[in-house]
Design an enzyme around this catalytic site. Structure first.
Site, PDB file in Angstrom:
ATOM      1  N   GLY A  46       5.612 -15.854 -16.566  1.00 40.58           N
ATOM      2  CA  GLY A  46       7.043 -15.943 -16.880  1.00 40.58           C
ATOM      3  C   GLY A  46       7.725 -17.240 -16.484  1.00 40.58           C
ATOM      4  CD  GLU A 102       8.583 -15.094 -10.150  1.00 38.69           C
ATOM      5  OE1 GLU A 102       8.560 -15.407 -11.360  1.00 38.69           O
ATOM      6  OE2 GLU A 102       8.161 -14.020  -9.720  1.00 38.69           O
ATOM      7  CG  ASP A 103       9.912 -14.841 -14.680  1.00 44.71           C
ATOM      8  OD1 ASP A 103       9.723 -14.554 -13.480  1.00 44.71           O
ATOM      9  OD2 ASP A 103       9.389 -14.186 -15.601  1.00 44.71           O
ATOM     10  CG  ASP A 106      13.643  -6.394 -11.540  1.00 46.01           C
ATOM     11  OD1 ASP A 106      14.849  -6.206 -11.632  1.00 46.01           O
ATOM     12  OD2 ASP A 106      12.799  -5.600 -12.014  1.00 46.01           O
ATOM     13  CE  LYS A 134      16.609  -7.599 -14.821  1.00 47.38           C
ATOM     14  NZ  LYS A 134      15.640  -6.630 -15.370  1.00 47.38           N
ATOM     15  CG  ASP A 162       6.326 -10.476 -21.061  1.00 40.38           C
ATOM     16  OD1 ASP A 162       6.761 -10.666 -19.909  1.00 40.38           O
ATOM     17  OD2 ASP A 162       5.581  -9.530 -21.362  1.00 40.38           O
TER      18      ASP A 162
HETATM   19  P1  IMP Z   1       9.883  -7.863  -9.038  1.00 40.82           P
HETATM   20  O1  IMP Z   1       8.590  -7.806  -8.298  1.00 40.82           O
HETATM   21  O2  IMP Z   1      10.448  -6.493  -9.305  1.00 40.82           O
HETATM   22  O3  IMP Z   1      10.920  -8.769  -8.407  1.00 40.82           O
HETATM   23  O4  IMP Z   1       9.566  -8.343 -10.501  1.00 40.82           O
HETATM   24  C1  IMP Z   1       9.349  -9.590 -10.841  1.00 40.82           C
HETATM   25  C2  IMP Z   1       8.632  -9.677 -12.173  1.00 40.82           C
HETATM   26  O5  IMP Z   1       8.916  -8.594 -13.076  1.00 40.82           O
HETATM   27  C3  IMP Z   1       9.134 -10.905 -12.859  1.00 40.82           C
HETATM   28  O6  IMP Z   1       8.421 -12.042 -12.440  1.00 40.82           O
HETATM   29  C4  IMP Z   1       8.948 -10.575 -14.310  1.00 40.82           C
HETATM   30  O7  IMP Z   1       7.648 -10.913 -14.703  1.00 40.82           O
HETATM   31  C5  IMP Z   1       9.127  -9.083 -14.385  1.00 40.82           C
HETATM   32  N1  IMP Z   1      10.497  -8.722 -14.833  1.00 40.82           N
HETATM   33  C6  IMP Z   1      11.471  -8.181 -14.089  1.00 40.82           C
HETATM   34  N2  IMP Z   1      12.590  -7.981 -14.807  1.00 40.82           N
HETATM   35  C7  IMP Z   1      12.296  -8.437 -16.049  1.00 40.82           C
HETATM   36  C8  IMP Z   1      13.072  -8.522 -17.265  1.00 40.82           C
HETATM   37  O8  IMP Z   1      14.256  -8.136 -17.366  1.00 40.82           O
HETATM   38  N3  IMP Z   1      12.422  -9.049 -18.330  1.00 40.82           N
HETATM   39  C9  IMP Z   1      11.142  -9.484 -18.292  1.00 40.82           C
HETATM   40  N4  IMP Z   1      10.390  -9.444 -17.175  1.00 40.82           N
HETATM   41  C10 IMP Z   1      10.969  -8.910 -16.068  1.00 40.82           C
HETATM   42 MG    MG Z   2       7.428 -13.653 -13.140  1.00 39.64          MG
END
Ligand code: IMP
Ligand code: MG
Length: 185
Positions: A46, A102-103, A106, A134, A162
């Site tokens: 991402g 990072e993209d 979340d 987020k 994606d």
């Molecule tokens: P975390 O571990 O929950 O912080 O998630 C991080 C990863 O989940 C990111 O690097 C993304 O690859 C994916 N992700 C979380 N939210 C989204 C979204 O809204 N669209 C696409 N990918 C997401």
């Molecule tokens: Mg990512």
């Protein structure tokens, strides 16, 4: 595959707004990393589009490397759950000033895992730059040093992010209308 316009709910951040903010982030990084040994680490996949646009505005000398992590125990279009390393770095990060690119942050689980893992290799410094945050969804608290945009709790795609591995090429951040989106079979 569907055309993205068939399930586009809204464009959350347009191309111009993204590019303007990315340039500002790079300028902050340029000021903060003077005289340091900067290594940008992109978390695949991402982060790639953001990394490339960001680094084109970074004027301090730096290196780039890549790593990948996968989360499991969750369904498609979700994040969180447990995380493991699926592709390691080529670079020895000891004594480097590491900036993770990072993209999106979340739940925070991915970045928390990566930070903990990289810290054991004793970099000189370790910071986080994320395009999107987020915050509402956070499960694990993480310090974010460079943040492009805080966004609401909506599933987004485009600009590296994606939907079932497609649509990363779009130059903007868009919100998906899940009632209209048909996942590939
Ligand atoms: P975390 O571990 O929950 O912080 O998630 C991080 C990863 O989940 C990111 O690097 C993304 O690859 C994916 N992700 C979380 N939210 C989204 C979204 O809204 N669209 C696409 N990918 C997401
Ligand atoms: Mg990512």
């Amino acid at each position: 595959m569907q055309d993205y316009k068939d399930f586009l709910a809204e464009i959350l951040i347009d191309e111009q707004t993204l590019q303007t903010r990315i340039k500002e982030l790079a300028e902050e990084i340029n000021r903060d990393y003077i005289g340091k040994d900067l290594l940008l680490i992109c978390i695949l996949r991402g982060g790639i589009v953001f990394l490339v646009d960001l680094m084109r505005h970074i004027t301090v000398p730096h290196q780039v490397d890549f790593m990948a992590v996968s989360s499991y125990g969750t369904g498609a279009r979700q994040s969180g759950g447990s995380v493991r390393l699926s592709l390691d770095l080529k670079t020895d990060i000891r004594s480097k000033d590491v900036l993770l690119v990072e993209d999106i942050v979340d739940s925070g689980n991915t970045i928390a895992y990566v930070l903990e893992f990289l810290q054991t290799r004793q970099p000189h410094s370790l910071k986080v730059c994320t395009l999107l945050d987020k915050e509402e969804r956070r499960e694990t608290s993480v310090q974010i040093h460079y943040r492009g945009f805080s966004i609401p709790n909506k599933f987004v795609f485009g600009y590296g992010l994606d939907l079932d591995e497609y649509y990363r090429n779009l130059p903007f951040i868009a919100v998906v209308d899940l009632k209209k989106y048909q996942p590939p079979s």
